[in-house]
Enzyme design. Structure first.
Site, PDB file in Angstrom:
ATOM      1  CE  LYS A 291      -1.668   2.835   2.760  1.00  0.00           C
ATOM      2  NZ  LYS A 291      -1.577   3.998   1.868  1.00  0.00           N
TER       3      LYS A 291
ATOM      4  CD  GLU B 165      13.922   0.944   8.522  1.00  0.00           C
ATOM      5  OE1 GLU B 165      14.368   1.978   9.063  1.00  0.00           O
ATOM      6  OE2 GLU B 165      14.550  -0.106   8.435  1.00  0.00           O
TER       7      GLU B 165
ATOM      8  CB  CYS C 247      13.733   9.181   7.151  1.00  0.00           C
ATOM      9  SG  CYS C 247      14.451   7.880   6.145  1.00  0.00           S
TER      10      CYS C 247
ATOM     11  CD  GLU D 198      10.996  13.066  10.142  1.00  0.00           C
ATOM     12  OE1 GLU D 198       9.844  12.685  10.360  1.00  0.00           O
ATOM     13  OE2 GLU D 198      11.883  12.347   9.659  1.00  0.00           O
TER      14      GLU D 198
HETATM   15  P1  NAD Z   1       2.939   8.818   7.102  1.00  0.00           P
HETATM   16  O1  NAD Z   1       3.300   8.146   8.365  1.00  0.00           O
HETATM   17  O2  NAD Z   1       1.947   9.900   7.127  1.00  0.00           O
HETATM   18  O3  NAD Z   1       2.375   7.764   6.038  1.00  0.00           O
HETATM   19  C1  NAD Z   1       3.124   6.631   5.641  1.00  0.00           C
HETATM   20  C2  NAD Z   1       2.174   5.574   5.108  1.00  0.00           C
HETATM   21  O4  NAD Z   1       1.324   5.136   6.168  1.00  0.00           O
HETATM   22  C3  NAD Z   1       1.251   6.028   3.990  1.00  0.00           C
HETATM   23  O5  NAD Z   1       1.135   4.992   3.044  1.00  0.00           O
HETATM   24  C4  NAD Z   1      -0.073   6.235   4.706  1.00  0.00           C
HETATM   25  O6  NAD Z   1      -1.206   6.065   3.858  1.00  0.00           O
HETATM   26  C5  NAD Z   1      -0.037   5.135   5.738  1.00  0.00           C
HETATM   27  N1  NAD Z   1      -0.871   5.356   6.919  1.00  0.00           N
HETATM   28  C6  NAD Z   1      -1.333   6.516   7.429  1.00  0.00           C
HETATM   29  N2  NAD Z   1      -2.036   6.297   8.560  1.00  0.00           N
HETATM   30  C7  NAD Z   1      -1.994   4.966   8.792  1.00  0.00           C
HETATM   31  C8  NAD Z   1      -2.492   4.120   9.827  1.00  0.00           C
HETATM   32  N3  NAD Z   1      -3.170   4.609  10.860  1.00  0.00           N
HETATM   33  N4  NAD Z   1      -2.229   2.796   9.744  1.00  0.00           N
HETATM   34  C9  NAD Z   1      -1.511   2.283   8.725  1.00  0.00           C
HETATM   35  N5  NAD Z   1      -1.024   3.036   7.721  1.00  0.00           N
HETATM   36  C10 NAD Z   1      -1.255   4.366   7.751  1.00  0.00           C
HETATM   37  O7  NAD Z   1       4.338   9.300   6.505  1.00  0.00           O
HETATM   38  P2  NAD Z   1       4.560  10.198   5.212  1.00  0.00           P
HETATM   39  O8  NAD Z   1       4.185  11.587   5.555  1.00  0.00           O
HETATM   40  O9  NAD Z   1       3.981   9.537   4.022  1.00  0.00           O
HETATM   41  O10 NAD Z   1       6.170  10.102   5.079  1.00  0.00           O
HETATM   42  C11 NAD Z   1       7.050  10.919   5.769  1.00  0.00           C
HETATM   43  C12 NAD Z   1       7.567  10.231   7.011  1.00  0.00           C
HETATM   44  O11 NAD Z   1       8.194   9.001   6.678  1.00  0.00           O
HETATM   45  C13 NAD Z   1       8.641  11.019   7.721  1.00  0.00           C
HETATM   46  O12 NAD Z   1       8.396  11.005   9.107  1.00  0.00           O
HETATM   47  C14 NAD Z   1       9.918  10.267   7.418  1.00  0.00           C
HETATM   48  O13 NAD Z   1      10.946  10.427   8.343  1.00  0.00           O
HETATM   49  C15 NAD Z   1       9.450   8.880   7.341  1.00  0.00           C
HETATM   50  N6  NAD Z   1      10.374   8.052   6.571  1.00  0.00           N
HETATM   51  C16 NAD Z   1      11.159   7.138   7.229  1.00  0.00           C
HETATM   52  C17 NAD Z   1      12.075   6.388   6.521  1.00  0.00           C
HETATM   53  C18 NAD Z   1      12.956   5.386   7.202  1.00  0.00           C
HETATM   54  O14 NAD Z   1      13.429   4.480   6.540  1.00  0.00           O
HETATM   55  N7  NAD Z   1      13.216   5.473   8.489  1.00  0.00           N
HETATM   56  C19 NAD Z   1      12.178   6.540   5.148  1.00  0.00           C
HETATM   57  C20 NAD Z   1      11.378   7.476   4.517  1.00  0.00           C
HETATM   58  C21 NAD Z   1      10.460   8.221   5.233  1.00  0.00           C
END
Ligand code: NAD
Length: 488
Positions: free
Chosen positions: A183, A259, A293, A392
């Protein structure tokens, strides 16, 4: 088969490209704000069908046991995707707003090529290990350890490096013998949907082995986290969402692999070349507009050299203005959405309220009326307790902080809920090693060193996550261990 935007509006469920039951949703180019096409809007019923297909493929086929077949499928997928590299590059830049140069690395070619690494692992991994004989309770036994696929994996991914993160899950999960429901984030559905099209039309991956479900509805991610037919949730995204995933997964006690976010420190020691360190720190924070990230977003410099570091960083940022992501010279593109831009701007405002000084940037570039651009920004005058140093921001915003020696620099780096990455610049090897040992993060660079590679496990300490992605450790996240004993 040419890949065109209009071909990216299907889900992949049980080997078939199918329209979303909820219709379609718009895909927006973040560099122009134009709607460039549509993606399939899946519903809970579509997600249910995808989970069922993955479960059936895992339970009723030889996929998890036929290591050679999986390796062949992964190489076939890699080659098919690379044959479409130019089309993927164009669509990825349009959808993600990532600078073109990154599509030759982590924004496409890198992770696709790395499928070969995971194919090799499927073949070379020691799937069973002889433990020899022992006499538990006085009875002689011969023991063996077998590694087996965890089962059905729910992969939930963010928008910032969609290919990198999608393939860092799909690759090892499929190589390990799992089946997958992916997803992707609502902001970047095409990067995943086009992979689905290639899988369906150009590979021998059996039906149900990889399912791709695009949607604007975050609840579909929740569904993956709670459904008892899913054995493991592999999640990349924000720490706040990661906590929700972990809580939701606890009901069915499934494995979670997380992650999450970061607020990594770039430490400059007093024997370092401050000029080149600041130039590197500036380059890091503007790359893909700071939407990474592991990007170092706190620049921690020796107090006596603070003014020199501010000047050096400001000059370097001035030379890295936001630009058109299709241009090969652009390092800093737009943010993904207006929502993200407002979030970044609210942090810049907060920095001012907290008493910080905006040394450069802080606004929208005057020459870019369209697109979700923010100027590269340097904040000074705050210490590590400021919210902009703790939280962040996920934009091209760097906070510069003074330290009073190596131990203080380590203390500042660790004074964070996160522990994802970091950098140290210096000359003396012993001092550098002390910093590397002292900073509690999953990765560290030294003097500009780049750790990113298929064979390097990546992940976080503390609230940056649980588990490791990529490398052998990343592959083993998708394995269970079974101990087998027989009387000898
Ligand atoms: P997000 O947490 O808003 O969303 C990530 C994913 O989770 C999306 O597909 C979203 O639809 C889904 N999602 C949202 N609510 C959910 C729930 N309650 N249950 C299950 N899935 C749900 O993150 P974002 O804004 O898309 O991405 C940015 C974030 O990702 C930043 O905090 C960044 O640091 C992090 N990130 C971490 C890494 C890593 O490897 N550590 C890599 C890239 C990005």
């Amino acid at each position: 088969m040419p890949l065109r935007p209009e071909t990216a509006s299907d889900l992949l469920i049980d080997g078939k490209l199918t329209p979303g039951s909820g219709g379609v949703f718009d895909v927006v180019n973040p560099a122009t704000e134009e709607v460039i096409g549509q993606a399939a809007e899946a519903t809970a019923a579509d997600m249910d069908a995808a989970i069922a297909a993955a479960r059936t493929a895992f339970d009723t086929t030889e996929w998890s046991r036929d290591h050679a077949f999986r390796a062949r499928c992964l190489r076939q997928l890699r080659d098919a995707l690379l044959a479409h590299a130019d089309e993927f590059r164009e669509l990825t830049i349009a959808e993600v707003g990532c600078p073109s140069f990154l599509t030759h690395g982590p924004q496409f070619e890198g992770p696709v090529t790395d499928l070969g690494y995971f194919a090799d692992l499927a073949e070379s991994y020691e799937w069973s290990r002889d433990l020899g004989e022992a006499r538990p309770m006085g009875i002689k036994n011969h023991r063996e350890l077998r590694s087996e696929a965890v089962g059905v994996v729910g992969a939930i991914t963010p928008w910032n490096f969609p290919h990198q993160i999608n393939f860092a899950k799909i690759g090892p999960a499929l190589a390990a013998g799992c089946t997958v429901v992916l997803k992707p984030a609502p902001d970047t559905p095409w990067c995943a949907a086009l992979v689905g099209k290639v899988v369906a039309e150009e590979t021998d991956l059996p039906p149900g082995v990889l399912n791709i479900v695009t949607s604007t509805d975050h609840r579909l991610g929740e569904q993956l986290s709670t459904d008892p037919r899913v054995d493991l949730v592999s999640f990349t995204g924000s720490t706040a969402t990661g906590k929700k995933v972990m809580a939701a997964a606890s009901e069915s006690l499934k494995k979670v692999f997380l992650e999450l976010g970061g607020k990594s420190a770039f430490i400059v020691l007093d024997d370092a070349d401050v000029g080149s360190a600041c130039a590197m720190a500036a380059f890091n924070v503007v790359t893909h507009a700071g939407q990474g990230c592991a990007i170092t977003t706190r620049l921690v410099v020796p107090r006596p050299r603070l003014d020199e570091a501010i000047t050096g960083t400001r000059d370097a940022l001035a030379g890295l203005p936001p630009g058109d992501p299709t241009s090969s010279g652009t390092i800093c593109g737009p943010l993904i959405s207006e929502r993200q831009r407002q979030r970044v701007e609210s942090y810049i405002e907060l920095a001012k309220q907290e008493g910080g000084t905006i040394e450069i940037g802080g606004g929208r570039p005057a020459d870019k009326p369209n697109g979700f651009f923010v100027e590269p920004t340097l904040i000074s005058g705050l210490d590590n307790s400021a919210r902009v140093a703790q939280e962040e921001i996920f934009g091209p915003v760097l906070v510069i902080i003074a330290h009073d020696g190596d131990d203080d620099a380590i203390r500042i780096a660790n004074d964070s809920p996160y522990g994802l990455s970091g950098m140290v610049y210096g000359t003396d090897e012993d001092r550098i090693n002390k910093v590397v040992n002292g900073v509690r993060t999953g990765t560290m660079g030294v003097n500009g060193g780049i750790w990113y590679s298929a064979d390097v496990p990546f992940g976080g300490y503390k609230q940056s996550g649980i588990g490791r992605e990529m490398g052998v450790a990343g592959f083993e996240e998708y394995l269970e261990t079974k101990a087998v004993a027989r009387p000898a």
